[in-house]
Design a protein around this motif. Sequence first.
Motif, short mmCIF file in Angstrom:
data_model
loop_
_atom_site.label_atom_id
_atom_site.label_comp_id
_atom_site.label_asym_id
_atom_site.label_seq_id
_atom_site.Cartn_x
_atom_site.Cartn_y
_atom_site.Cartn_z
N ASN A 141 0.82 -1.22 0.00
CA ASN A 141 0.00 0.00 0.00
C ASN A 141 0.85 1.26 0.00
O ASN A 141 0.36 2.34 0.32
N GLY A 142 2.11 1.11 -0.32
CA GLY A 142 2.92 2.31 -0.53
C GLY A 142 3.68 2.81 0.67
O GLY A 142 4.24 3.90 0.67
N PHE A 143 3.72 2.04 1.71
CA PHE A 143 4.50 2.45 2.88
C PHE A 143 5.96 2.03 2.70
O PHE A 143 6.26 1.02 2.06
N ASP A 144 6.83 2.82 3.30
CA ASP A 144 8.26 2.50 3.30
C ASP A 144 8.55 1.65 4.55
O ASP A 144 8.49 2.16 5.67
N VAL A 145 8.84 0.39 4.34
CA VAL A 145 8.97 -0.54 5.48
C VAL A 145 10.44 -0.76 5.84
O VAL A 145 11.26 -1.04 4.97
N ARG A 146 10.75 -0.65 7.14
CA ARG A 146 12.09 -0.98 7.63
C ARG A 146 11.92 -2.04 8.72
O ARG A 146 11.23 -1.80 9.72
N ALA A 147 12.56 -3.16 8.52
CA ALA A 147 12.33 -4.30 9.44
C ALA A 147 13.60 -4.65 10.20
O ALA A 147 14.66 -4.04 10.02
N ASN A 148 13.46 -5.66 11.10
CA ASN A 148 14.60 -6.15 11.88
C ASN A 148 15.25 -5.02 12.68
O ASN A 148 16.44 -4.75 12.57
N LEU A 149 14.45 -4.36 13.51
CA LEU A 149 14.90 -3.15 14.21
C LEU A 149 15.26 -3.44 15.67
O LEU A 149 14.69 -4.33 16.30
#
Lengths: 470, 470, 470, 470
Positions: A64-72
Amino acid sequence: MKQNLFPVVILAVANLYAADDVLNHVSAHEARFGEISRQIWENAELGFHETKSSALLQQELRANGFDVRANLAGMPTAFTATFGSGKPVIALMGEFDALPGLSQKDVPTQSPVVAGAPGHGCGHNLLGSASALAAVAIKEEMQARGLKGTLRYYGTPAEEGGGGKIYMLHAGLFKDVDAVLAWHPGDSNRVSGSLLANNGGRFKFYGVAAHAAAAPDHGRSALDGAMIMLNAIEFLREHVPQETRIHYIITNGGQAPNIVPAFAEVNLVARNPDAQVLNGIWERIMDCAKAGALASGTRMEFEQGTNYSNVLLNDTLGDVLGRAIKKAGGYQFTPEEKKFAEELQKTLGAPVKSPGPDKVFPDKTEAVSSASSDSGDVSWVVPTAQITAATFVPGVGAHTWQAAACAGSSIGRKGMVVAARTLALGAIELFDNPDELKSARDSFETRLAGRKWTTRIPADGKPPLDYATK
Amino acid sequence: MKQNLFPVVILAVANLYAADDVLNHVSAHEARFGEISRQIWENAELGFHETKSSALLQQELRANGFDVRANLAGMPTAFTATFGSGKPVIALMGEFDALPGLSQKDVPTQSPVVAGAPGHGCGHNLLGSASALAAVAIKEEMQARGLKGTLRYYGTPAEEGGGGKIYMLHAGLFKDVDAVLAWHPGDSNRVSGSLLANNGGRFKFYGVAAHAAAAPDHGRSALDGAMIMLNAIEFLREHVPQETRIHYIITNGGQAPNIVPAFAEVNLVARNPDAQVLNGIWERIMDCAKAGALASGTRMEFEQGTNYSNVLLNDTLGDVLGRAIKKAGGYQFTPEEKKFAEELQKTLGAPVKSPGPDKVFPDKTEAVSSASSDSGDVSWVVPTAQITAATFVPGVGAHTWQAAACAGSSIGRKGMVVAARTLALGAIELFDNPDELKSARDSFETRLAGRKWTTRIPADGKPPLDYATK
Amino acid sequence: MKQNLFPVVILAVANLYAADDVLNHVSAHEARFGEISRQIWENAELGFHETKSSALLQQELRANGFDVRANLAGMPTAFTATFGSGKPVIALMGEFDALPGLSQKDVPTQSPVVAGAPGHGCGHNLLGSASALAAVAIKEEMQARGLKGTLRYYGTPAEEGGGGKIYMLHAGLFKDVDAVLAWHPGDSNRVSGSLLANNGGRFKFYGVAAHAAAAPDHGRSALDGAMIMLNAIEFLREHVPQETRIHYIITNGGQAPNIVPAFAEVNLVARNPDAQVLNGIWERIMDCAKAGALASGTRMEFEQGTNYSNVLLNDTLGDVLGRAIKKAGGYQFTPEEKKFAEELQKTLGAPVKSPGPDKVFPDKTEAVSSASSDSGDVSWVVPTAQITAATFVPGVGAHTWQAAACAGSSIGRKGMVVAARTLALGAIELFDNPDELKSARDSFETRLAGRKWTTRIPADGKPPLDYATK
Amino acid sequence: MKQNLFPVVILAVANLYAADDVLNHVSAHEARFGEISRQIWENAELGFHETKSSALLQQELRANGFDVRANLAGMPTAFTATFGSGKPVIALMGEFDALPGLSQKDVPTQSPVVAGAPGHGCGHNLLGSASALAAVAIKEEMQARGLKGTLRYYGTPAEEGGGGKIYMLHAGLFKDVDAVLAWHPGDSNRVSGSLLANNGGRFKFYGVAAHAAAAPDHGRSALDGAMIMLNAIEFLREHVPQETRIHYIITNGGQAPNIVPAFAEVNLVARNPDAQVLNGIWERIMDCAKAGALASGTRMEFEQGTNYSNVLLNDTLGDVLGRAIKKAGGYQFTPEEKKFAEELQKTLGAPVKSPGPDKVFPDKTEAVSSASSDSGDVSWVVPTAQITAATFVPGVGAHTWQAAACAGSSIGRKGMVVAARTLALGAIELFDNPDELKSARDSFETRLAGRKWTTRIPADGKPPLDYATK
């Protein structure tokens, strides 16, 4: 003041009309996110092991167009999903961890899918999904109306003891946020009050083993250490504020009756409406533990467990969510849902006093629920408000198989929509009226009264990724 | 009396010469039974699960002409093996159960065969085998000399808590016995004193669960019940005879700290040199448990565990075994055994004060060892005496990996031969001089002083065949 | 060695004849000192307040040619009375303090002279008088036979808790003594074994008062501190040698139930057959007290009370007194005394197993009586032996009204003569055979085994002259 | 309803004017009754010993035309003073007992008249006098206006533990009363809320004495019984409603540390806002006491102490007194009084948050004060309302020397006039509007909700006339 009343009302009405559009976006996506909530419910992953659940939400937000940053912050299942840029920064939070031993089918009788397996007895499958649903709707409304600012979704793992949000706070991930709007599953629709601060952990006593019949004088009983500590704790109860709670179990009480126990362990949790008062009480609890070791000639080690702050209420944001939930409205049971509810209520063993899901309670409250959450810690760092939505049949409490049954049913998904609608309306109100964020900040400072967020979870600590399975 | 002294001495000497012959029979079979002891050591079966061990001994005794009856008193591994008929009836006893978690190789460093598996840390592999060796030797001597009477071997399972002998007593299997000659592995060669009577079991407390933070006043804590009981037990210590022992562990101290415990369990054992004194103390222990339930608003249930009588010493039979062990003699370590012993002693963490296996202590003693055994119960029903033989390296205590190592080594097998020689000599003395059995009966009645054997293990109870594994 | 046997026996016989003469001197003065014992019994003065009792004994000894020095080591009623000079120095000891609340007439039914007033329930009126009687007789015999050396009588106040002898030891008053021969009233004639070391005092807890209903969380309960300490003490019992005794009362348990106690006080005494073992236990008791304060948020202060050493037995002097008491002999009751004894025994509530006063037990014993005395401290500094004489009706224990009744009767005075005869014979044997003092010194060093006398009563402390009345 | 508003207001105003006249009568007598309050303050008699105080009030009321009946319900100092006849019956209550140990001069520093003597630390010298002052004023107003009905003054002894009102209730002396208007000294002027129900008494444990060193196993420690009970009480705290209070002292904790205590005693009080909830808790407290006896092998006897009900609030009468205190008004300090107040406040050790005596709080409240009183029992039998008047300097609590100082000063007497004015106004409103008594009865029945007054003080019991002095 009288002369200003009318224009204000006009303005409010104007906003309301605009805000209402976001509800259409919620409606457009609610089936999809209901399905996601069901998938997470079926997977039912324990804290820090929510691999599939986290991935599912990330994927949907990315799509849906979000900028995802994982493993935080050292946690593989923690992530953020951001839309837009610049000020203000409005945040939603999503949890998705399950509870051990609460595996349950979506039926009104106790019936695990797999006996002993985890289950969503706290409805976190709905929690993460509803916030994501709200995020998508808000984003669409921001785009439609060209609203400025940043919307951020926090995927926060392991609320049930692992304290994922605390590690995210330590990592500075909430630094730029102006307001957090949050929710939690429950059995009614209302603006939430505060939660108890808690602190807990394991008190490990190390003594000297000896044959309990032949040479008890050569032994130093670790169990004696634990019992002297716990007896002292009982004496402590009279001399702490009456709202305090201290509860414990003995997780290791010796190996065999004919051996003086060389090891014993207590798991203890304390709670108080005020984290700072709790700190003072906790020092006295530690003194009881030290006294147990001293008096028994044993050694005591403390292993820090969960430590969550109470909620610092925010008057401005509480009003924002109050207006929002009033507009979001409740819902009606279908005849099938009504039957399900009635059957489930029969298993509760107590008359149900809770209101139905069609009722909405929009007033702020200072009431303190007996639960605790790491969202409390967030509220000490960022202005935060929270609602409860009726995802459980009236009378059903969290951490029960009944709650797990509801969380997988259409009732859970209807409550989830109430939550998403409320969060969406609230967020849009804030994007529309950035001045309210100043007021929210003022309210935050007032309640903070010069204090600072503190936690016993060390800033450089590694998240206890195995806490739920060890 | 003076004029009779000379002929008596002559008779004794004659007997002694005759008796000595039985030692040749022991020698003839000692290798074979040493091997059997090793096989049982390698199998290491827990109480009531000694299928292979029991079968091995039965088979050997059957092969040597004994009439074997197995599966007695509800216990598949209990058996008797009888030779001869009529009066007198002289009995030997054989145990063969292992202990949990004591798996150990025959090396002087801690080294389990299979970690966590059972091991012969009490040397019962030797116990059953030495008594069987003695039985075969006595039988051959009886045949050689045409001695009248019955010789019976009791295969008694589950001494380590299951109380096999008690069920055999209840079944009347010892009814016709005139004397029991018994032994137990140890670290020196001596006539044994008494053992402590013991009694124990599980105190189960049932309360009412409640959320420990939200509604602790709705809960009735089972753990409170247990702790109030145990606190009271601590106060009891001052007011019982100082030789008493009361020791316990908490086997269940609650499920989760945020739930008022609905269940808690204590495993408690009490001991005293006198079973009747212990009975009085036990009533007071039960009162403490009832008080725990009463004060906490919970319910208490007691599950009877091990209940063994102290040993009723027999002066006549003690003298018989004293004479026998003096003649049986000790043994010397080989250089390899000496090295093994020294290495093992280094692991003990305390200086060794025990005498070597070459020493023999033939005097009776009133000393009370801190151990307990169901052979104590036998001693209240039949005149019984007992020796200890040096099967363990000096300084090694029972229920240790060191004892398990010795029990599988040549040292264990040498000690086993001391025991077999002593039992054989003692039994032959009794068959030769039936009048001594009258004296043994008198001594028995004197010490009994009108009392009767009692036990808390019900006569119609089923043996707890799963006690060692549940 | 065989060839020396005959002359030695001759010498011994010669000595015995000479020694016997001292008994004539005892007889010559026994009526007078019996009267003195009765006067002290009638006065019945508490520890450190024995003004008349001490003066009476001083005056009598001075009149008999002793050099009296009074008001010693800070204690007005302490004194020494010396005869002769040079080595060896042989000492006797006299106590004369009464016990609170034991006022009693010399009748066999409980009947105080003055209800609540002090009485001689431990027979110290006889103790001081018999030692003085012996001193006068020994002096006369020394003069008659020209025996060399010094005889010294120690008037030692406040044995019942004040520890007069300890202050005299601290003051160096026993420095030149070679042997102490002592005695104590009892219900049989025998050489005494050891006594328990003891230590005790008051544990004062200081908390913070608060209204127990309105603000219990503002209070810190001193009583909680005491109770947590005492609960911990109960847990300690299992893990000290079984001969240990720890007993306590709560002397202040709060002022009013609606006030959180700001003060609470425990009076605790511990005992063990070995003063050094007791020291280790005492540290753990102090840890329990500190734990009580720590866990309750209160402050603890310890006020040292009585601290007496166990008796260090002396084998040589024990034999000396054994020979002496055998020769001194017991005595017979008159018909009136027999009737008195029987009536008194009816009040004891238990069958009497003690032997009569005509019996004498001259053998040394390692047995440890459950009492404690500051004569134990003397025995760690000077070779000391002690006997018990039958001043009380068989079955009567110390510290009872029955003992007080006996101590004022002819029975008490007869027992006192047994004691005086024994001490006189023993002292003359030592003056006659100074070599025995070397042997006594060797025995002393052997039992001391390199250890030194220690006490918790500080060397520079003021005697607690008001301990019995505060 | 709107159309009735005006006439009602007219009526009220008419009543108010009439009612105001009664204040003139109060003024006319206030100096005289102030003097009486001072005399009672100077006499300061303990409960049931208030001979002079009671006589003084009786005499004054008799002199003012009241029919006095004394020596009621077994209590020499109890009396009633009645004026008028027939319905309605309106009652006032007067207490006059002092507290032990609170003797104090009327100065702002702690300074007893006689150290340790009783003092009026609860201001009951003012309580009885103000009610009598009100009674005389009401009577004069009744006479002046010919008001029908009965006015009765209850002289109620021994509120501080003796429970005089309960015996008067048992004797039926309140049977015909329609409303009780009451007051109590305090540090502000306000309509009172409820008080805690309480219950208490002495738990006496009887054991078996034994020498604590020689034969502790023969002893059964009464102190153990008390401590096991109290330990259990500590565990109970977690599982009662958090508003509950349980507090205790140990009034006898043993005689001497070397004797196993044969007697021990606990004085314990429990409180809860609801007498019926307290009853349930009390049963559990009794179970703890029984458990203490059971576990220690001792016997327990309970001696009933004070048992007061919580206050059953009356909404109608609360409003009556609210209107009355609003009209009665507060008062100002003179400069001298201000100085006295400031000096006294310095001794309080805490910042003063209480409002001044010029403020009046007329609103009813459901708040529960942490105190308890036998006026609570009256409120369960007769419709009752109560006010607090500012007789103490702001911040001064009851049962302190500061309160005793105020009760003898002009400040106390000014507060007493506020009380008299309020009671007089309230009573006249009721005589004027008997219909309000119906409403008061309705309110009474509503709050009673079908329950009945109960007390643990037996109906046929003799008042404990010596409770304050034994």
